[in-house]
Every structure is written in structure tokens, then in C-alpha cells.
Design an enzyme around this catalytic site. Structure first.
Site, PDB file in Angstrom:
ATOM      1  N   GLY A 251       0.837  -1.202   0.000  1.00  0.00           N
ATOM      2  CA  GLY A 251       0.000   0.000   0.000  1.00  0.00           C
ATOM      3  C   GLY A 251       0.872   1.252   0.000  1.00  0.00           C
ATOM      4  N   ASN A 660      10.100  -8.090  16.179  1.00  0.00           N
ATOM      5  CA  ASN A 660      10.576  -9.207  15.370  1.00  0.00           C
ATOM      6  C   ASN A 660      11.699  -8.694  14.462  1.00  0.00           C
ATOM      7  OD1 ASN A 660      10.989 -11.037  13.217  1.00  0.00           O
ATOM      8  ND2 ASN A 660       9.000 -11.966  13.633  1.00  0.00           N
ATOM      9  N   GLN A 667      11.617  -4.704   6.654  1.00  0.00           N
ATOM     10  CA  GLN A 667      11.077  -3.347   6.497  1.00  0.00           C
ATOM     11  C   GLN A 667      12.193  -2.351   6.178  1.00  0.00           C
ATOM     12  OE1 GLN A 667       7.730  -1.975   6.826  1.00  0.00           O
ATOM     13  NE2 GLN A 667       7.557  -4.096   6.210  1.00  0.00           N
ATOM     14  N   GLY A 733       8.346   1.036   9.848  1.00  0.00           N
ATOM     15  CA  GLY A 733       8.016   0.815   8.439  1.00  0.00           C
ATOM     16  C   GLY A 733       8.512   1.871   7.468  1.00  0.00           C
ATOM     17  N   GLU A 734       8.496   3.125   7.872  1.00  0.00           N
ATOM     18  CA  GLU A 734       8.888   4.196   6.951  1.00  0.00           C
ATOM     19  C   GLU A 734      10.272   4.749   7.268  1.00  0.00           C
ATOM     20  OE1 GLU A 734       4.993   6.758   6.232  1.00  0.00           O
ATOM     21  OE2 GLU A 734       5.140   5.934   8.238  1.00  0.00           O
TER      22      GLU A 734
HETATM   23  N1  MCN Z   1       8.222  -3.938  13.687  1.00  0.00           N
HETATM   24  C1  MCN Z   1       8.998  -4.518  14.682  1.00  0.00           C
HETATM   25  N2  MCN Z   1       9.240  -3.840  15.833  1.00  0.00           N
HETATM   26  C2  MCN Z   1       8.743  -2.604  16.041  1.00  0.00           C
HETATM   27  C3  MCN Z   1       7.931  -2.006  15.063  1.00  0.00           C
HETATM   28  C4  MCN Z   1       7.679  -2.708  13.884  1.00  0.00           C
HETATM   29  O1  MCN Z   1       9.467  -5.639  14.512  1.00  0.00           O
HETATM   30  N3  MCN Z   1       9.014  -1.968  17.164  1.00  0.00           N
HETATM   31  C5  MCN Z   1       8.002  -4.647  12.406  1.00  0.00           C
HETATM   32  C6  MCN Z   1       6.758  -5.530  12.419  1.00  0.00           C
HETATM   33  O2  MCN Z   1       6.965  -6.644  11.589  1.00  0.00           O
HETATM   34  C7  MCN Z   1       5.696  -4.618  11.833  1.00  0.00           C
HETATM   35  C8  MCN Z   1       6.484  -3.824  10.809  1.00  0.00           C
HETATM   36  O3  MCN Z   1       7.804  -3.686  11.381  1.00  0.00           O
HETATM   37  O4  MCN Z   1       4.658  -5.355  11.232  1.00  0.00           O
HETATM   38  C9  MCN Z   1       5.936  -2.430  10.495  1.00  0.00           C
HETATM   39  O5  MCN Z   1       5.566  -1.782  11.679  1.00  0.00           O
HETATM   40  P1  MCN Z   1       5.207  -0.217  11.773  1.00  0.00           P
HETATM   41  O6  MCN Z   1       6.432   0.585  11.662  1.00  0.00           O
HETATM   42  O7  MCN Z   1       4.345  -0.029  12.964  1.00  0.00           O
HETATM   43  O8  MCN Z   1       4.365   0.093  10.463  1.00  0.00           O
HETATM   44  P2  MCN Z   1       2.802  -0.243  10.233  1.00  0.00           P
HETATM   45  O9  MCN Z   1       2.496  -1.577  10.712  1.00  0.00           O
HETATM   46  O10 MCN Z   1       1.980   0.919  10.685  1.00  0.00           O
HETATM   47  O11 MCN Z   1       2.773  -0.325   8.641  1.00  0.00           O
HETATM   48  C10 MCN Z   1       2.687   0.823   7.868  1.00  0.00           C
HETATM   49  C11 MCN Z   1       4.035   1.270   7.328  1.00  0.00           C
HETATM   50  C12 MCN Z   1       3.807   2.372   6.384  1.00  0.00           C
HETATM   51  S1  MCN Z   1       3.073   3.748   7.019  1.00  0.00           S
HETATM   52  C13 MCN Z   1       4.125   2.261   5.054  1.00  0.00           C
HETATM   53  S2  MCN Z   1       3.910   3.601   4.034  1.00  0.00           S
HETATM   54  C14 MCN Z   1       4.673   1.032   4.564  1.00  0.00           C
HETATM   55  C15 MCN Z   1       5.375   0.241   5.601  1.00  0.00           C
HETATM   56  O12 MCN Z   1       4.696   0.143   6.734  1.00  0.00           O
HETATM   57  N4  MCN Z   1       4.045   0.338   3.594  1.00  0.00           N
HETATM   58  C16 MCN Z   1       4.428  -0.963   3.362  1.00  0.00           C
HETATM   59  N5  MCN Z   1       5.976  -0.891   5.182  1.00  0.00           N
HETATM   60  C17 MCN Z   1       5.434  -1.594   4.155  1.00  0.00           C
HETATM   61  N6  MCN Z   1       5.838  -2.857   3.895  1.00  0.00           N
HETATM   62  C18 MCN Z   1       5.219  -3.548   2.909  1.00  0.00           C
HETATM   63  N7  MCN Z   1       5.620  -4.824   2.672  1.00  0.00           N
HETATM   64  N8  MCN Z   1       4.212  -3.018   2.169  1.00  0.00           N
HETATM   65  C19 MCN Z   1       3.808  -1.749   2.359  1.00  0.00           C
HETATM   66  O13 MCN Z   1       2.823  -1.242   1.650  1.00  0.00           O
HETATM   67 MO1  MOS Z   2       2.426   5.229   5.270  1.00  0.00          MO
HETATM   68  S1  MOS Z   2       2.716   6.552   3.708  1.00  0.00           S
HETATM   69  O1  MOS Z   2       2.113   6.486   6.447  1.00  0.00           O
HETATM   70  O2  MOS Z   2       0.847   4.643   4.865  1.00  0.00           O
END
Ligand code: MCN
Ligand code: MOS
Length: 767
Positions: A251, A660, A667, A733-734
Site C-alpha cells: 500500500g 521481530n 522493512q 516501516g517508513e
Molecule cells: N516492527 C517490529 N518492531 C517494532 C515495530 C515494527 O518488529 N518496534 C516490524 C513488524 O513486523 C511490523 C512492521 O515492522 O509489522 C511495520 O511496523 P510499523 O512501523 O508499525 O508500520 P505499520 O504496521 O503501521 O505499517 C505501515 C508502514 C507504512 S506507514 C508504510 S507507508 C509502509 C510500511 O509500513 N508500507 C508498506 N511498510 C510496508 N511494507 C510492505 N511490505 N508493504 C507496504 O505497503
Molecule cells: Mo504510510 S505513507 O504512512 O501509509
């Protein structure tokens, strides 16, 4: 198996050595096997029977209006059931997008007659087969009255735009401090439009039951938010809409919201009384929703001769649409990265004839870091100071923007770890000082950051008599790893093997969850699961102590739950399943949310989940919470052809505790790969005559592929940060995309002596 009974079994529990429990281990992806086997059912693959096919028709002029649409030939074409346009469409209630833009007027139709950009949705055809729908769509005869369009903000007629008040920052005396600074640099940096092209294109299947309950299979980063939009459009209650999104093929921000084409499928399905499937074609994705707008930033940095920043002046512009405002928040990194006593930052948005831009991985932060981190490199060169040393000199001991202390900021350690692994100490600062044959070698570095956001989440935990555990939430997993980290969290709290935990996600009927955006979901949803699992454990203990049929009844109040067993001591312990059977229950179910337990009414609590303003539900944090990273990158530039290859990336990241590490690493690497694309490849090209997007396919809109990606080494040097989030993680993630493009641009300078301030860096810039 029902459509959402997706088992997400945690794979390899013994993989990680770091963590004492399951949380923090490098578990393999719970949903991985389903994906590899093709058993993960994506939205458009849902086996809905009797489905009709809908094809979108988009405008072909840059601005103006539709004079007439002759539908007759299309309507008469074989298999056609319905031709929709602004005239024939059902009228809906207007709903605001997540940024507060609401379509004008009392009613809303997803088709335009007054046209504001090329590729705007104007009609749709529904037919028995996809081919029939496409064939008929080509028969629509649309006559336009064309007006002059302003396709980009580089067009002379675009003007200055309007100031975004929320982006204005000012402290100290930036002008006078800059004028008096012994060392100054001033430069303008530009990034092009970037389009969001996830592997799974957008689309949906809309299905009405008895014309009053709507089910939508649609990939979305926020099922809860999507359900509210559909409910609002059709005047339904939240519970009458069900959004199903168990798997999402990427996404990156583009699936955070619901767009007009989604309304089209739901309208068609309602009008025809049949399920309707709508697949946005790849070219249509370039205008069916917006990506990152083009940006231009002028930075003036003033410093003392020994490298202390004294002034930062930042003037930023980004594009928006004429129909609404999306702000690519360009000052967001500038204002908090370095210790600058005098700072001014401001931003204008310039309306042009484009689809409304939207979030694209690390919106704001990403181009913001591009300008700032290139400018810091330029300043380092001018000062004759190593770029890492310059950053160390200006490391702030607190967040000057908010005035708050950092919850944690281990950027100096990032420099240490990644710099050493990269071999930065051996760098000769002289440009063009390293080569291998005709390849000029350059080393560059830059930093990235991402804020930590807060919003409420909700989860349900069910303990079953067979000893298994089910966790559910409407949270989504778009490839990030949500399934896996939720299973790990529940297993950690309940002391059960992770293999016994099944996770259900991506269904708006399940517990409310925040958008998977802003890299917030992992921290928020693990917090909700943690809290809920603890409550389930407490409830189980209470039942064990008090239920008349409990074999553990009247034990001293010391029952513990461990290794899937409950008891006062190891000897007496019985399995959770045995206890549930003994007291005549087949399960125990607990639901909790993470809203502060303030005295809010149920309606208020509900509302907290309904908007992004859920963030407002929490007291303001007393600390400034951000993730950080430092990238060290090597490039090789062909002296004759100007081609740039990234040959080495070493990145150290401080994202707090990782739930994890294997998934987080994935990521990080994904972000870096996307950053390589941003630096060298991605560029939306529009026709200056009419705003038509010329690069509306993956051949012309180039993204980084395997051949563009070298070995990437990442180090997580974060430590649990419980001031940032309940379980100690920060944004993941970002994070890693931020800072990649400037590190590459800085490396290209080091290789060639040429400073490229406009992305993407092209070979013709370098020959
Ligand atoms: N994680 C972890 N430990 C943490 C935080 C996160 O191990 N303290 C790992 C986990 O596996 C978690 C992943 O990182 O599922 C992402 O966590 P997070 O940073 O909270 O991000 P979100 O779950 O809110 O996902 C959204 C983020 C965003 S905003 C975009 S843009 C993006 C991203 O994730 N789009 C993605 N990574 C992506 N990865 C894939 N494969 N596809 C997208 O569209
Ligand atoms: Mo991520 S661009 O904040 O969905």
C-alpha cells in the site's frame, strides 16, 4: 473456511536468541506459507458468485468540462448492464477524506463533469465480463470543452500558492544570524512527483445483501476508516458495512484512504442488485489516487568556522490539487534534526491540475531529509569538516522545536556502528579521489528519522478449550508482519507456544484498530493485544479460583499461567483447556482497547476510533518521540556513461525495541530499496500541454528492481523505549527510506564532484 479464517501460525520459535520470550524473536512470517502456496486470498480473488465487472473511464483533457456523454453505443454493446456517469449515478452523501477535504455540494457522485485534471473519473461501464466492459468503455463518446490547465508547479502560471500556517516555524533571528554567519550555503532542492505503484493494483468487489447491508472486499490500510466512509456515503450504520481485507499486496500509503472508484463499484452493485468487481488498471492507478507531490525547497544554512550551525532558513513548496489540500510536510525533519539556535521554516502549497496528492512512504519526512541532508553535506564540504563530524557537532540534546527531551535518540551510536562497518574513517574527502578503472567511486552518508504516533487500538483474545488461542483485530497486514507480531505478543503474555495462536485480521467486524499508516500500527496493536491478553489471563485465574467446578478453587491467590498451564505450582498445574472444560466453558473471550481509562462515555470512546483525531484521545507526551537512522552508501559512477550504481549500503537504525528483528530488517531493507528508486529512478512525467501522465506504467515509471539493489547491511541499535510506546518499540516501516536519497546524492558528489540537487539523478546530469 470462511473468508477471514486466516490462520497465522507463528513459524519458528527458536530462531532468535536475543529475546527471553517469543516477542523480540526473529520468527518467520506467520502468513508466509499461505502466500508462497498462493493460498492467501487477495480482495479481487474472493470467490464471490454472480459477479459483474466494472471498468473505469477517465478524462483525457487537463481541465475544462464535459459537454456531453453519448452513452448509446456503450449501452447497446454486448453484455453491458449499466453505464454510469455523473447523470446516471446514484447520489451519495459527501464524506471528507482523512485530511478534511470534503467534496462540494449537498450530494456526491464519484464522477466529474467539471474537470480539474487529466485522468479524472468521468464514467464507468458494468458488463457481464471484463472484456465486454472494456470494449464498451471504449465506445463511450465524450465531448469536452477544454480549458487551459496548469499541470505542474513548474508551469509559469502556477503562481506562489498559499501558505500552510501549520508548517510555519520561527525561533531566534534566522535572517540576521544567517547574514552574520562566517560560513553560508544556500541551495534549492527538488523532488519530482512520485507515484505509488504497489504490486497489487487497487480495486474491490462490492456486494449488497438485500440492498441494505454492504460487504466490500478491498485492500485497505484501515478497514475501520474505510467502513465509515462507505457507511457515510450510503447513509448506513457502521455495522451495516463490512470491509474485508485479510491480505494486501502493498500500500505504502496509497491504500490508507477510500477513493471515488470504490464508490463506483458500490453504486453499481446497489443499482444492479449484483456483486460488482472493479479492478483499477495499472495506468489508471496513476490518477485514481495521488502519490507524493513534487517539492521544491530552498535552504540557507549558516555556521561558525568550526561547524556550529547558527541559522537555518527553509522555504518550501509542494504541489496540491485545485480540489483540495494535501500538504507534504517538508519542514518536519528540518525543524528537529539539528541544534540550530535561529530557525525559520515555511511552506506553501501550489494548486495545480492534478489528482489530489496523498501519503507515500514517509510523507514529508522523506523529501524534507533530502534537502536538509544534502545541504549539510554541502556545508561540510565548504567547512572542510567531515560530514559525520559536522552532524556530531550539531547533535541536539533535546528537541528544539517542541522543547521536550527525546524519549531516546541513539543517532550518535548509529554513526559509530554503521560508520565503522562501512569503513568511513578511511574516506578521502576529496571528490574523484577513488576509482576502479572507468568507475568513479563515491561515499556518502545522511540521516533519517520518523516520528512515533499514538492512536487507540482494540483486540479480542479467545482462549479455547482445546488449548488454542485466537486473537483478532481489524488491524491489517500489508506485508509488514502484523499477523506474526500479534501471535508473538499473545504467546508472550499467555505463556503458550506461538504455534497455538491463530490471528484474524482485516475485517471491520473485528475490534477497532488504527490505520496502518505513519508507522504506528505495530506499536499500537501489540499494546492492545498485550493488554487484552493480560486481561484474559487475569480472568482465567479468577475463574480458576472462584468457579465452583474449578479443580483449582480456593487455592491461595497465587495461580500463575505458564507454558499453557494454570496452577499454583508446577505439580498441580492443569492446562488452560482442562480448566475451561472442568468449569463447563468452551472458551473465554476478552476484548480491551487502549484508550486511556478516563471517564468517557461509550459514544465518546467510539468517536475516538472514528477519525485520525484518535490521537487527541491521549494526553500530550512529555517527551519527543522519534526513530533515527544513519545511512552510509557507496556508489559507482561510470565516467563515460554517467550511469550510477549503488554498490554498498550500511545502515544503523534506532527504532527502539524490535518485536521481530527479521521482519523489521525486511522493512528496513524495503525502505532502502525504495530510497534507491527515489534517488535514481522514480519520476512522474506529465505532458506540459495537458497534464496527461506520460509515465503511467511500470516500464516508464521505473522503480528499483533486484538489478538496482546491492548488498544492504542493517544494524538495529535501538533499545526498548517505554517512554515512546507501551512495549518499547518506535516507528519502523517508513524509517529507513528517509535519508537514502540524500546519502546517494552525497555519494555521487563525492564520486564526481557534481552536486545534483534535483531527483532523480540522471546519467545526463553526470556526463
Ligand atoms: N516492527 C517490529 N518492531 C517494532 C515495530 C515494527 O518488529 N518496534 C516490524 C513488524 O513486523 C511490523 C512492521 O515492522 O509489522 C511495520 O511496523 P510499523 O512501523 O508499525 O508500520 P505499520 O504496521 O503501521 O505499517 C505501515 C508502514 C507504512 S506507514 C508504510 S507507508 C509502509 C510500511 O509500513 N508500507 C508498506 N511498510 C510496508 N511494507 C510492505 N511490505 N508493504 C507496504 O505497503
Ligand atoms: Mo504510510 S505513507 O504512512 O501509509
Amino acid at each position: 473456511m470462511s473468508l477471514t479464517d486466516i490462520p497465522a501460525k507463528y513459524g519458528n520459535a527458536t530462531d532468535g536468541e536475543m529475546a527471553s520470550g517469543p516477542l523480540g524473536r526473529a520468527a518467520i512470517r506467520g502468513d508466509g506459507a499461505l502466500k508462497v502456496r498462493g493460498a492467501a486470498t487477495y480482495a479481487l480473488e474472493q470467490p464471490v458468485e454472480d459477479v459483474l465487472h466494472c471498468v473505469l473511464v477517465q478524462s483525457t483533457i487537463g481541465a475544462g468540462r464535459i459537454v456531453a456523454i453519448d452513452r448509446s453505443a456503450a449501452e447497446a454493446a454486448p453484455g453491458v448492464r449499466l453505464v454510469l456517469d455523473a447523470e446516471t449515478s446514484l447520489k451519495l452523501k459527501p464524506m471528507p477524506d482523512f485530511f478534511g477535504n470534503t467534496p462540494a455540494g449537498e450530494t456526491y457522485v464519484p464522477f466529474a463533469r467539471e474537470l480539474t485534471f487529466n485522468g479524472e473519473l468521468v464514467a464507468a461501464v458494468v458488463a457481464d465480463t471484463l472484456e465486454q466492459a472494456h470494449a464498451a468503455a471504449a465506445l463511450l463518446d465524450i465531448s469536452y470543452e477544454e480549458a487551459r490547465s496548469v499541470p505542474t508547479f513548474s508551469d509559469g502560471r502556477a503562481g506562489e500558492g498559499r501558505a500552510v500556517d501549520a508548517m510555519a516555524r520561527h525561533w531566534g533571528e534566522a535572517d540576521t544570524a544567517f547574514a552574520a554567519a562566517p560560513v553560508q550555503i544556500e541551495a534549492t532542492y527538488e523532488t519530482p512527483r512520485e507515484y505509488n505503484v504497489p504490486i497489487e493494483p487497487h480495486g474491490l468487489i462490492a456486494h449488497w445483501e438485500a440492498n441494505e447491508k454492504l460487504t466490500v472486499y478491498e485492500p485497505t490500510q484501515w478497514v475501520d476508516g474505510a467502513a465509515r466512509v462507505f457507511a457515510g456515503w450510503f447513509g448506513l450504520s457502521f455495522d451495516d458495512v463490512r470491509i474485508v481485507s485479510p491480505f494486501i499486496g502493498g500500500g505504502f500509503g496509497s491504500k490508507a484512504q477510500v477513493f471515488p472508484y470504490s464508490a463506483v463499484a458500490a453504486i453499481a452493485a446497489k443499482m444492479l442488485g449484483r456483486p460488482v468487481k472493479l479492478a483499477v488498471t495499472r495506468p489508471q492507478t496513476f490518477t485514481a489516487y495521488g502519490g507524493r507531490p513534487a517539492t521544491r525547497q530552498t535552504l540557507r544554512l549558516g555556521a561558525t568556522a568550526d561547524g556550529r550551525l547558527v541559522a537555518l532558513d527553509h522555504d518550501a513548496v509542494s504541489e496540491t490539487a485545485v480540489t483540495g489540500t494535501f500538504t507534504e510536510t517538508l519542514g518536519i525533519v528540518t525543524k528537529m534534526m539539528y541544534a540550530v539556535p535561529n530557525l525559520r521554516s515555511r511552506q506553501n502549497v501550489v494548486p495545480v491540475n492534478t489528482v489530489l496528492p496523498g501519503p507515500f512512504r514517509a510523507p514529508g519526512k522523506n523529501p524534507s531529509a533530502f534537502a536538509l541532508e544534502c545541504a549539510m553535506d554541502e556545508l561540510a564540504v565548504k567547512l572542510g569538516i567531515d560530514p559525520v563530524a559536522l552532524r556530531r557537532i550539531n547533535e541536539p540534546d533535546h528537541d528544539l522545536d517542541s522543547g521536550k527531551p527525546w524519549s531516546s535518540r541513539r543517532l550518535l551510536q548509529c554513526y559509530d556502528v554503521a560508520g565503522e562497518a562501512f569503513g568511513w574513517a578511511g574516506r578521502n574527502p576529496q571528490p574523484r579521489s577513488m576509482r576502479e578503472g572507468r568507475q568513479l567511486i563515491g561515499w556518502g552518508m545522511a540521516v533519517g528519522t520518523h516520528p512515533v504516533y499514538t492512536a487507540p487500538g482494540e483486540a479480542t483474545v479467545r482462549l479455547l478449550a482445546d488449548g488454542s488461542v485466537e486473537v483478532s483485530s481489524s488491524a491489517i497486514d500489508m506485508g509488514t508482519g502484523t499477523y506474526t507480531i500479534i501471535a508473538q505478543t499473545a504467546a508472550e503474555v499467555l505463556g503458550v507456544p506461538v504455534e497455538t495462536v491463530t490471528v484474524r485480521l482485516g475485517d471491520s467486524r473485528l475490534g477497532r484498530a488504527p490505520v496502518a499508516g505513519g508507522s504506528q500500527l505495530a506499536n499500537l496493536i501489540t499494546a492492545a493485544v498485550h493488554k487484552t491478553a493480560l486481561a484474559a489471563r487475569d480472568e482465567l485465574i479468577t475463574l480458576g479460583l472462584t468457579d465452583p467446578n474449578s479443580p483449582l478453587r480456593d487455592q491461595a491467590n497465587t495461580l500463575t499461567v505458564e507454558n499453557g498451564k494454570i496452577g499454583a505450582s508446577r505439580g498441580d498445574a492443569i492446562s488452560i483447556g482442562e480448566l475451561l472444560s472442568a468449569i463447563g466453558r468452551d472458551h473465554l473471550e476478552v476484548t480491551r482497547d487502549t484508550l486511556p481509562e478516563a471517564d468517557r462515555t461509550p459514544e465518546e470512546r467510539q468517536r475516538m476510533f472514528s477519525t485520525l483525531a484518535g490521537r487527541g484521545a491521549f494526553p500530550e507526551a512529555a517527551v519527543s518521540r522519534h526513530s533515527f537512522c544513519a545511512h552510509f552508501i557507496e556508489v559507482r559512477v561510470d565516467e563515460d556513461f554517467g550511469t550510477v550504481r549503488v554498490s554498498r549500503v550500511v545502515t544503523a537504525l534506532d527504532a527502539g525495541r524490535l518485536y521481530n528483528p527479521k521482519l523489521a530488517e525486511s522493512q528496513f531493507k524495503g525502505g532502502i530499496v525504495m530510497g534507491i528508486g527515489m534517488a535514481l529512478l522514480e519520476e512522474g512525467v506529465t505532458d506540459p500541454r495537458n497534464g496527461r501522465i506520460l509515465s503511467s506504467n511500470l516500464a516508464d515509471y521505473r522503480i528499483a528492481t533486484n538489478a538496482d539493489v546491492p548488498e544492504i547491511t542493517t544494524f538495529s541499535i535501538g533499545e526498548p523505549d517505554y517512554d515512546a510506546t507501551p512495549l518499547g518499540g518506535k516507528a519502523v516501516g517508513e524509517l529507513a527510506i528517509v535519508g537514502v536519497a540524500p546519502a546517494i546524492a552525497n555519494a555521487v558528489y563525492h564520486a564526481t564532484g557534481k552536486r545534483i540537487r534535483q531527483l532523480p539523478i540522471r546519467l545526463d546530469d553526470l556526463i
